[in-house]
Scaffold this motif. Structure first.
Motif, PDB file in Angstrom:
ATOM      1  N   MET A 125      -1.111   6.057  17.324  1.00 32.94           N
ATOM      2  CA  MET A 125      -0.513   6.904  16.297  1.00 32.94           C
ATOM      3  C   MET A 125      -0.664   6.298  14.911  1.00 32.94           C
ATOM      4  SD  MET A 125       3.355   8.412  15.992  1.00 32.94           S
ATOM      5  CE  MET A 125       4.108   7.062  15.108  1.00 32.94           C
ATOM      6  N   TYR A 126      -0.461   4.992  14.802  1.00 29.75           N
ATOM      7  CA  TYR A 126      -0.543   4.334  13.490  1.00 29.75           C
ATOM      8  C   TYR A 126      -1.993   4.104  13.066  1.00 29.75           C
ATOM      9  CZ  TYR A 126       4.425   3.782  14.171  1.00 29.75           C
ATOM     10  OH  TYR A 126       5.756   4.047  14.371  1.00 29.75           O
ATOM     11  N   LEU A 127      -2.898   3.984  14.045  1.00 27.20           N
ATOM     12  CA  LEU A 127      -4.320   3.926  13.713  1.00 27.20           C
ATOM     13  C   LEU A 127      -4.759   5.252  13.095  1.00 27.20           C
ATOM     14  CD1 LEU A 127      -6.974   2.338  13.799  1.00 27.20           C
ATOM     15  CD2 LEU A 127      -7.315   3.160  16.139  1.00 27.20           C
ATOM     16  N   LEU A 128      -4.238   6.343  13.622  1.00 28.40           N
ATOM     17  CA  LEU A 128      -4.519   7.664  13.051  1.00 28.40           C
ATOM     18  C   LEU A 128      -3.934   7.789  11.646  1.00 28.40           C
ATOM     19  CD1 LEU A 128      -3.944   9.907  16.184  1.00 28.40           C
ATOM     20  CD2 LEU A 128      -6.091   9.614  14.959  1.00 28.40           C
ATOM     21  N   LEU A 129      -2.749   7.212  11.432  1.00 27.72           N
ATOM     22  CA  LEU A 129      -2.162   7.223  10.092  1.00 27.72           C
ATOM     23  C   LEU A 129      -3.048   6.463   9.103  1.00 27.72           C
ATOM     24  CD1 LEU A 129       1.693   6.713  10.584  1.00 27.72           C
ATOM     25  CD2 LEU A 129       0.459   8.786  10.014  1.00 27.72           C
ATOM     26  N   CYS A 130      -3.644   5.360   9.557  1.00 24.37           N
ATOM     27  CA  CYS A 130      -4.574   4.607   8.706  1.00 24.37           C
ATOM     28  C   CYS A 130      -5.791   5.454   8.346  1.00 24.37           C
ATOM     29  CB  CYS A 130      -5.022   3.329   9.403  1.00 24.37           C
ATOM     30  SG  CYS A 130      -3.754   2.055   9.493  1.00 24.37           S
ATOM     31  N   MET A 131      -6.315   6.184   9.318  1.00 25.34           N
ATOM     32  CA  MET A 131      -7.451   7.069   9.051  1.00 25.34           C
ATOM     33  C   MET A 131      -7.079   8.149   8.046  1.00 25.34           C
ATOM     34  SD  MET A 131      -9.154   7.692  12.798  1.00 25.34           S
ATOM     35  CE  MET A 131      -9.692   6.344  13.848  1.00 25.34           C
ATOM     36  N   LEU A 132      -5.879   8.717   8.208  1.00 23.15           N
ATOM     37  CA  LEU A 132      -5.419   9.740   7.270  1.00 23.15           C
ATOM     38  C   LEU A 132      -5.257   9.156   5.879  1.00 23.15           C
ATOM     39  CD1 LEU A 132      -4.433  12.690   6.974  1.00 23.15           C
ATOM     40  CD2 LEU A 132      -2.115  11.844   7.374  1.00 23.15           C
ATOM     41  N   ALA A 133      -4.722   7.940   5.790  1.00 26.00           N
ATOM     42  CA  ALA A 133      -4.555   7.285   4.486  1.00 26.00           C
ATOM     43  C   ALA A 133      -5.908   7.048   3.813  1.00 26.00           C
ATOM     44  CB  ALA A 133      -3.809   5.963   4.655  1.00 26.00           C
ATOM     45  N   LEU A 134      -6.910   6.632   4.590  1.00 27.92           N
ATOM     46  CA  LEU A 134      -8.251   6.395   4.036  1.00 27.92           C
ATOM     47  C   LEU A 134      -8.871   7.688   3.516  1.00 27.92           C
ATOM     48  CD1 LEU A 134      -9.662   3.855   6.651  1.00 27.92           C
ATOM     49  CD2 LEU A 134      -9.105   3.373   4.258  1.00 27.92           C
ATOM     50  N   THR A 135      -8.689   8.785   4.249  1.00 28.39           N
ATOM     51  CA  THR A 135      -9.232  10.067   3.781  1.00 28.39           C
ATOM     52  C   THR A 135      -8.480  10.551   2.546  1.00 28.39           C
ATOM     53  OG1 THR A 135      -7.824  11.347   5.307  1.00 28.39           O
ATOM     54  CG2 THR A 135     -10.032  10.755   6.071  1.00 28.39           C
ATOM     55  N   ASP A 136      -7.170  10.296   2.488  1.00 29.54           N
ATOM     56  CA  ASP A 136      -6.391  10.660   1.291  1.00 29.54           C
ATOM     57  C   ASP A 136      -6.895   9.892   0.070  1.00 29.54           C
ATOM     58  OD1 ASP A 136      -4.729  12.559   2.376  1.00 29.54           O
ATOM     59  OD2 ASP A 136      -3.161  11.139   2.923  1.00 29.54           O
ATOM     60  N   ILE A 137      -7.134   8.602   0.241  1.00 32.01           N
ATOM     61  CA  ILE A 137      -7.658   7.783  -0.855  1.00 32.01           C
ATOM     62  C   ILE A 137      -9.045   8.289  -1.265  1.00 32.01           C
ATOM     63  CG2 ILE A 137      -8.481   5.470  -1.482  1.00 32.01           C
ATOM     64  CD1 ILE A 137      -6.259   4.388   0.435  1.00 32.01           C
ATOM     65  N   GLY A 138      -9.867   8.630  -0.271  1.00 30.34           N
ATOM     66  CA  GLY A 138     -11.220   9.093  -0.549  1.00 30.34           C
ATOM     67  C   GLY A 138     -11.264  10.407  -1.306  1.00 30.34           C
ATOM     68  N   THR A 139     -10.448  11.382  -0.904  1.00 28.86           N
ATOM     69  CA  THR A 139     -10.474  12.688  -1.567  1.00 28.86           C
ATOM     70  C   THR A 139      -9.961  12.599  -3.001  1.00 28.86           C
ATOM     71  OG1 THR A 139      -8.323  13.195  -0.537  1.00 28.86           O
ATOM     72  CG2 THR A 139     -10.278  14.094   0.520  1.00 28.86           C
ATOM     73  N   SER A 140      -8.833  11.937  -3.197  1.00 30.71           N
ATOM     74  CA  SER A 140      -8.274  11.863  -4.555  1.00 30.71           C
ATOM     75  C   SER A 140      -9.161  11.036  -5.484  1.00 30.71           C
ATOM     76  CB  SER A 140      -6.857  11.284  -4.525  1.00 30.71           C
ATOM     77  OG  SER A 140      -6.848   9.982  -3.958  1.00 30.71           O
ATOM     78  N   THR A 141      -9.760   9.960  -4.962  1.00 29.11           N
ATOM     79  CA  THR A 141     -10.613   9.105  -5.785  1.00 29.11           C
ATOM     80  C   THR A 141     -11.941   9.786  -6.100  1.00 29.11           C
ATOM     81  OG1 THR A 141      -9.590   7.139  -4.829  1.00 29.11           O
ATOM     82  CG2 THR A 141     -11.684   6.809  -5.942  1.00 29.11           C
TER      83      THR A 141
END
Length: 320
Positions: free
Chosen positions: A64-80
């Motif tokens: 579950m937390y590995l998936l949260l890390c993936m979501l965080a990386l995609t969030d950083i990628g889209t906004s950046t």
């Protein structure tokens, strides 16, 4: 120091596009940049904090937390992919972007969005297995399997989006290279083509509604099965606990998919909506979820919340 207008690039250069920012609100660009930059910084801080805490804490090295890390990386990628260029336009009037740079921005922006959609589907499946098949959860969803699903999602995103810049790179663009937007978006570039862009438009629409529509259907199916399983639970305590494990995921998915489809539909079919509303909505899609996602999970996930508070308190104590 050079005056702001000296940064402007002319549209006579065929290898350069001009991003205008938010048409009709040029005078307010500086003021608009304040909430843009604040939301962006808060989102970066929250997502990097989430990555740091999960990376440091061995007890959080779970699917579950590995998936949260993936979501965080995609969030950083889209906004950046969007915000730094938008702020360059707002602050320094740096509106020029090469054709190659524009196509690259478009590719990363849409590819990361497709990847994020795959992560949300996997998160829904994770919750389905955790609630409907708890005894087999540890064998079905391992860290290695989640990592493999992440790689599959990345490959799918690249294969789905790569044709867009390749098709556009073969198109002749009209003499007027002005893009009324803060970033290079596929449909905006397709509209600038002097050639037949039917294939581009059709493929872009298919990607938006078939791929993401398929993902949304899988998410809906997962939560439909979860709700059915929860309603069969007789114990009110267990009933409430099961629902609480899904609340954060449901909030994130509703926000992400709703903003995406609303932004896409208004951009393609909302001719009566003024351009600056289109553009503000499109930017909000890349700004709001990255800021709210770590907050939602930090508040609703007790184990993660406790670890984050521990690190914040430790940092505060060390400064005393």
């Amino acid at each position: 120091m050079l005056p702001p207008h000296s940064f402007n690039l002319t549209t006579s250069d065929p290898s350069t596009f001009i991003l205008t920012g938010i048409p009709g609100l040029e005078a307010a660009h500086i003021w608009i940049s304040i909430p843009f930059s604040m939301v962006y910084v808060i989102g970066l801080f929250g997502n990097f904090m989430l990555l740091f805490v999960i990376g440091k804490e061995q007890t959080l090295h779970k699917p579950m937390y590995l998936l949260l890390c993936m979501l965080a990386l995609t969030d950083i990628g889209t906004s950046t992919s969007v915000v730094p260029k938008a702020l360059c336009i707002f602050w320094f009037n740096l509106k020029g972007i090469t054709v190659g740079g524009c196509l690259t921005q478009m590719f990363f922006l849409h590819a990361v969005s497709i990847m994020q959609s795959a992560v949300l589907v996997t998160m829904a499946f994770d919750r389905y297995v955790a609630i409907c098949n708890p005894l087999t959860y540890a064998t079905i969803l391992t860290n290695a399997r989640i990592a493999k699903l992440g790689v599959v999602g990345l490959i799918r995103a690249v294969l789905c989006i790569l044709p867009l810049p390749l098709l556009l790179s073969r198109q002749p663009f009209c003499a007027n290279h002005i893009i009324p937007h803060t970033y290079c978006e596929h449909i905006a570039l397709a509209k600038m083509s002097c050639g037949d862009s039917t294939v581009n438009r059709t493929y872009g629409l298919v990607m938006a509604f078939v791929v993401l529509g398929f993902d949304l259907s899988l998410v809906s199916l997962s939560y439909g099965l979860i709700i059915r399983a929860v309603l069969r639970i007789s114990s009110k305590t267990a009933h409430q606990k099961a629902l609480n494990t899904c609340t954060a995921h449901i909030c994130v998915m509703l926000m992400s998919f709703t903003l995406f489809f609303f932004s896409t539909l208004t951009h393609r079919f909302g001719q009566r909506i003024t351009p600056h509303v289109h553009i503000i909505l499109a930017n909000l899609f890349f700004l709001i979820p990255p800021m709210l996602n770590p907050i939602i999970y930090g508040v609703k996930t007790k184990e993660l919340r406790d670890k984050v508070l521990k690190y914040i308190l430790l940092k505060y104590i060390c400064r005393m």
